[in-house]
Design a protein around this motif. Structure first.
Motif, PDB file in Angstrom:
ATOM      1  N   PHE A  87      72.641  52.446  15.038  1.00 26.30           N
ATOM      2  CA  PHE A  87      71.674  51.271  15.418  1.00 26.30           C
ATOM      3  C   PHE A  87      71.577  51.503  16.944  1.00 26.30           C
ATOM      4  N   CYS A 110      77.228  51.508  10.959  1.00 30.39           N
ATOM      5  CA  CYS A 110      75.723  51.081  11.157  1.00 30.39           C
ATOM      6  C   CYS A 110      75.296  50.698  12.552  1.00 30.39           C
ATOM      7  N   TYR A 131      69.524  47.615   5.303  1.00 33.40           N
ATOM      8  CA  TYR A 131      70.188  48.473   6.510  1.00 33.40           C
ATOM      9  C   TYR A 131      71.700  49.259   6.142  1.00 33.40           C
TER      10      TYR A 131
END
Length: 807
Positions: free
Chosen positions: A713, A709, A683
């Motif tokens: 998301f 991140c 990820y």
């Protein structure tokens, strides 16, 4: 079993009528027999059926065991169906036992039925339940001939201990007693025994000599000798009924030879019973004329007595109108009741589904090899690629019954690089004939020889379409070589070369370094329609030692003789170097219709010069043919020593190159798959790609990567919720529009339109409920997914050193 009773009564009545006609005085039967001759009523039959149904069949604990059927099999590994019977099978065994008792009572002269043999675990199983129809993935098993050949290759012939019974009772050997009387001492003379042995050996030697001298007469007597067990031996075969899969007529298949026979064949003397996976039938027809008059209508209860009522029956002949009148309503009602009470379906097969791997299908014979012994012959079979030379089968023929004097051998090959298909060896004459399939490097089709050494008797036949010179056949002897051609542009059909004695010793390279001297060449030609017959040569002979050339021309259609011409071939200069002039004596000719230009010396000189060039060409072609023979022999010897086998590119197990290439491709694909999976699971990969390569990650960059991140998301979760919400709203709006349209056109709508509207509403409501559930589920799981990702980021080995302060 009413049909059995009626048949027995009819036979007894026929015997009594025959006895009356012959005037024989019948003996007074005993009281029990007179009682049976009384008219049979329905009450008597019902009473008999009741008594028979009360008979309890008890299966013995120690069943009959076949001597040669014991196989070393670990029964513990077999399924439970092999080691025990289900309640349905137990019921079937009881039904079969009752059926066998009734059959033995009503037909005491016939052999017992083969109903319940023992399986590998010594458990009795009904014969029909041993059959389990299975569809295999091999197309060769879809047709009866190739399927029968596959089964025949797998089976091995083992004669029964008793040719009249499929099973025999095992003899119980009594255990030796501990205390027993010793046998009396042997007081016979050893000298007398030795003399008796010598006398018997002498008699035996004389008997063997007499047998060898009269072998032919004894063989004829053996063939004419009547078989004492004719018609009594037990054998089983397969009956294929007509009707299905375009089978025009019924026929038999011998499972041991895979050969098919007509039902009219004299080899088949009679049928006791037959069965399939659904039922069991007994033949009630007379087999006095073998099987020629049998009617294979298994639905006819008069001709075929069946075991079970509740199974499918093959075609049943339609009753005549007179027969229909014999059946009243009461019989129909009773028949229906009996079927209700007695119907019993065949239990499912207890055997496991047949599984044949590709290796087993290719191997076929047990252990890949099988030997079949015939009268004066022996057949050996091997699986493909089992022999390094590609040998598949060998048939050996013998002169005597003991198979000691070998006459000939035939060997069949497959997958050979040299395309060898069959080798026929005559052991008496020493002649060997090799047959090749198309594809040989020299287009060789047949090679007959007695020795592979050059300049010996041999015959080579070729595939003419694969050769540019049109050669069909070449025959060679130590002194000659004959070649046959077809389809050549020069119309050459035949060339015969005669050789003189060789000066040096013959070797494999003799034709090149030490050619055989040619003494004569004879050539023949087909008719060339573009030339007149008098100018079209049919045969020409070069007599090299005699320095002559002979020509014979084709014969005209309206003539009985053909023109001939002979040239005396001399050197162009004499011993002093003077040029020789053509003279009339150098050309002798016979012409059917003489022409002026052929008598001129210039024409004859030009013809002779042309023939000299043709002679050189023919000698050169003969030399090339001799070289080709040596090349073919050398190639055959190399192929026989190497006997390389062809392996298909689709045979991944034997083709090393294909296997290595496939394994390499599988490794590459596996590595690519792992890389893609790793990339999908990483990820942080899209965010780490923004940093300069090779740069060490700082604490500030780690925090920024974590935040980016999580923000990304979170946005993806929001986008997914918005997407589901948009689809939900779109479906709702379309449903509302459809409902509004329905309100406006409700009066004028047809029943079909209303059904379509209701169907649409039902489907739309279903989609709306699914989207609503997905949206609610997403709202519930989104926070949990967000927290799970945050926890993974704090534990990520690339960020854990920089984020442990915040954890």
């Amino acid at each position: 079993m009413e049909v059995l009773k009626e048949k027995v009564e009819e036979e007894e009545a026929a015997e009594r009528e025959d006895a009356v006609e012959r005037g024989e005085k019948m003996m007074k039967p005993p009281p029990e027999t007179r009682k049976e001759e009384a008219p049979v009523t329905q009450e008597v039959l019902r009473d008999l059926e009741k008594k028979l149904s009360d008979i309890e069949i008890v299966i013995p604990e120690t069943p009959v065991i076949a001597k040669d059927t014991k196989v070393s099999i670990d029964t513990a590994t077999l399924p439970a169906s092999y080691r025990s019977n289900t309640p349905g099978e137990e019921h079937l065994l009881q039904v079969a036992g009752s059926f066998s008792c009734q059959y033995g009572h009503l037909c005491p002269d016939r052999v017992p039925l083969f109903l319940c043999p023992l399986n590998e675990c010594q458990v009795p199983k009904f014969v029909s339940t041993t059959i389990r129809p299975t569809l295999m993935p091999y197309t060769e098993l879809y047709n009866w001939d190739s399927c029968a050949q596959f089964v025949a290759d797998f089976l091995s012939m083992e004669p029964l201990a008793d040719p009249l019974k499929p099973t025999v009772q095992e003899k119980q050997v009594a255990p030796p007693k501990k205390y027993a009387v010793k046998p009396p001492r042997d007081l016979t003379s050893r000298y007398e025994q030795e003399q008796e042995r010598k006398r018997q050996e002498k008699i035996r030697a004389e008997e063997e000599k007499r047998l060898k001298e009269e072998e032919g007469r004894l063989q004829e007597a053996e063939n004419a000798k009547a078989d004492p067990l004719h018609g009594l031996r037990v054998h089983s075969w397969v009956l294929v009924l007509s009707g299905k899969r375009e089978v025009p007529e019924s026929f038999f298949i011998d499972p041991l030879t895979a050969r098919s026979y007509s039902t009219q064949d004299d080899h088949f003397l009679g049928i006791e019973s037959l069965w399939n996976h659904k039922n069991y039938w007994i033949n009630m027809q007379d087999c006095w004329n073998c099987c020629k008059d049998l009617i294979f209508d298994l639905g006819d209860p008069v001709r075929w007595e069946y075991l079970l009522l509740g199974t499918d029956k093959p075609h049943l002949s339609i009753l005549d109108e007179d027969d229909d009148n014999l059946i009243d309503d009461d019989d129909i009602d009773n028949l229906g009741k009996e079927d209700e009470d007695k119907s019993f379906d065949m239990p499912h097969s207890w055997v496991e589904p047949i599984e044949i791997s590709s290796e087993a299908f290719e191997t076929r014979c047990p252990n890949g090899m099988k030997v079949i012994q015939y009268k004066r012959a022996k057949l050996e079979k091997w699986a493909p690629y089992l022999n390094s030379n590609g040998l598949m089968s060998r048939l050996s023929t013998y002169e005597d019954l003991e198979c000691t004097k070998l006459l000939e051998v035939k060997e069949w090959y497959q997958n050979r690089e040299d395309m060898l298909e069959l080798k026929h060896i005559n052991k008496v004459t020493g002649l060997i004939i090799d047959y090749f399939k198309p594809g040989h490097p020299q287009a060789l089709r047949v090679h007959s020889y007695m020795s592979m050494q050059p300049e010996n008797d041999r015959v080579m036949e070729f595939y003419e379409k694969a050769r540019v010179d049109g050669l069909i056949k070449r025959e060679e002897t130590p002194k000659t070589m004959t070649e046959h051609y077809q389809g050549r542009p020069d119309f050459l059909a035949y060339r015969h070369v005669t050789y003189g004695p060789r000066v040096k010793k013959v070797t494999l390279s003799s034709a090149e370094s030490n050619p055989r001297p040619i003494t004569r060449i004879t050539e023949r030609f087909f008719r060339d329609p573009a030339k007149p017959a008098d100018e079209d040569v049919e045969e020409r002979a070069f007599l090299i030692l005699e320095e002559r050339i002979q020509l014979r021309y084709h014969c005209r259609e309206d003539h009985i003789t053909a023109s001939r011409r002979e040239f005396l071939r001399r050197t162009e200069v004499d011993s002093k170097g003077n040029k020789i002039i053509m003279t009339p004596e150098m050309c002798i000719s016979y012409e059917v219709e003489p022409m002026e230009h052929t008598k001129k010396l210039l024409y004859q000189y030009e013809a002779m010069m042309q023939l000299k060039e043709q002679e050189k060409m023919s000698r050169h072609q003969a030399w090339e043919s001799e070289l080709e023979v040596l090349e073919i022999l050398k190639l055959l010897e190399e192929e026989e020593e190497a006997h390389t086998l062809k392996i298909s590119i689709y045979d991944t197990k034997r083709n090393e190159k294909s296997r290595e290439y496939r394994e390499a491709m599988e490794r590459v694909m596996h590595e690519e798959h792992l890389r893609q999976v790793e990339a999908q699971l990483d990820y942080l990969a899209p965010f780490l790609a923004q940093l300069p390569p090779g740069e060490k990650l700082t604490r500030w960059q780690a925090i920024r990567l974590k935040d980016e991140c999580l923000i990304d998301f979170k946005q993806r979760l929001i986008d997914k919720a918005n997407l589901i919400q948009a689809r939900f709203e779109r479906e709702t709006q379309e449903l509302q529009k459809k409902q509004q349209w329905y309100q406006e056109n409700q009066v004028t709508m047809t029943t079909e339109d209303e059904d379509l509207y209701l169907s649409y509403c039902s489907q739309a409501m279903f989609r709306i409920r699914i989207l609503e559930q997905r949206l609610n589920r997403h709202k519930e799981l989104a926070p949990l997914k967000y927290l799970a990702l945050e926890e993974k980021l704090y534990k990520d080995p690339r960020l854990v050193e920089h984020l442990k302060v915040f954890s």
